[in-house]
Design an enzyme around this catalytic site. Structure first.
Site, PDB file in Angstrom:
ATOM      1  N   ASP A 125      38.724  51.984 -24.774  1.00  0.00           N
ATOM      2  CA  ASP A 125      39.184  50.682 -25.250  1.00  0.00           C
ATOM      3  C   ASP A 125      39.143  50.607 -26.775  1.00  0.00           C
ATOM      4  O   ASP A 125      38.397  51.348 -27.422  1.00  0.00           O
ATOM      5  CB  ASP A 125      38.253  49.553 -24.775  1.00  0.00           C
TER       6      ASP A 125
HETATM    7  N1  URA Z   1      34.602  51.608 -19.703  1.00  0.00           N
HETATM    8  C1  URA Z   1      35.039  50.593 -20.468  1.00  0.00           C
HETATM    9  O1  URA Z   1      34.809  49.436 -20.134  1.00  0.00           O
HETATM   10  N2  URA Z   1      35.688  50.876 -21.599  1.00  0.00           N
HETATM   11  C2  URA Z   1      35.946  52.126 -22.011  1.00  0.00           C
HETATM   12  O2  URA Z   1      36.560  52.308 -23.061  1.00  0.00           O
HETATM   13  C3  URA Z   1      35.498  53.174 -21.211  1.00  0.00           C
HETATM   14  C4  URA Z   1      34.833  52.898 -20.057  1.00  0.00           C
END
Ligand code: URA
Length: 248
Positions: free
Chosen positions: A103
């Site tokens: 993310d």
């Molecule tokens: N889980 C999440 O919530 N975000 C990420 O970027 C990776 C795993």
């Protein structure tokens, strides 16, 4: 470069077999039949066909890991001009792409490659490659909440598979408020969470499902590969041994 070297380097056939094919009239350069080996070609501009098929240069596979900082999108292009992970990779010999995604606000280990088989293997859920995250949470979840996460919990992408969760820290921090002489306290817990799926925003949604907000998330391991001390925003190539280990 000599015609037969270019063709054999592409992996189609041995140098000797290519020379024979040239003599036999099976090779064209820009549509013209070439029957004498040693013909000079320019791999950048010439169009070469071997037995009627276009010869593509053999691409060298590249594997690297980035320590992604928060505030970067995991994408190759962004129409809105936001910071993207590709901005952090310079001097690349070939074009590569991220393996899976982190993310915008997530930091840590992000792999890149141009090897489609490798990327597929790393991402496909059937291979169950473990991913380890450090997770900082606003508040201190109860034992029962953690058990629910360990067993699997319903989030928007479906029910999660069992996860390994270890508490690393839990503390109450105290801060002086900016405008008054008031002390604010906040409880923060830190966990190591290991999952082998890649549902969208999985770790954040898991903690949200039990009523907690993830305030920092960092991926520190993918399969056998650890982030180690790679500084934030930096990348490095994987060693052949590391690639081999991830493949097996
Ligand atoms: N889980 C999440 O919530 N975000 C990420 O970027 C990776 C795993």
């Amino acid at each position: 470069m000599r015609l037969e070297k270019y063709i054999s380097d592409s992996g189609i056939a041995s140098r000797r077999a290519v020379k024979r094919a040239i003599h036999e009239g099976h090779v064209t350069v820009n549509g013209h039949q070439i029957t004498i080996p040693g013909h000079p070609i320019d791999p950048e501009t010439d169009d070469i066909e071997y037995q009627g098929n276009k010869v593509e240069p053999l691409t060298e596979f590249i594997y690297l890991m980035l320590n992604k900082p928060p505030g970067y999108l995991t994408t190759r292009h962004d129409e809105r001009g936001r910071p993207i992970v590709m901005d952090l990779l310079t001097d690349l010999p070939q074009s590569i792409y991220p393996v899976g995604r982190l993310d915008f606000e997530t930091e840590g280990l992000l792999l890149f490659t141009n090897d489609g088989n490798f990327a597929y293997k790393m991402m496909h859920p059937s291979h169950e490659i473990e991913k380890a995250y450090l997770v900082w949470v606003n508040g201190i979840p109860s034992k029962r909440a953690l058990e629910r996460l360990r067993n699997g919990i319903a989030i928007s992408g479906g029910t999660t598979a069992p996860a390994k969760i270890k508490q690393l820290d839990a503390k109450t921090t105290s801060q002086l408020s900016t405008n008054r002489n008031v002390r604010n306290t906040a409880k923060i817990a830190k966990y190591r969470v290991i999952i082998h799926e890649g549902k969208k925003r999985q770790v954040r949604l898991m903690f949200k499902a039990v009523g907690y907000r993830v305030i920092r998330l960092k991926r520190v391991r993918v399969g056998s590969l650890r982030l180690g001390k790679l500084p934030q925003g930096q990348y490095r190539y994987l060693t052949p041994a590391e690639v081999e280990k991830l493949h097996t």
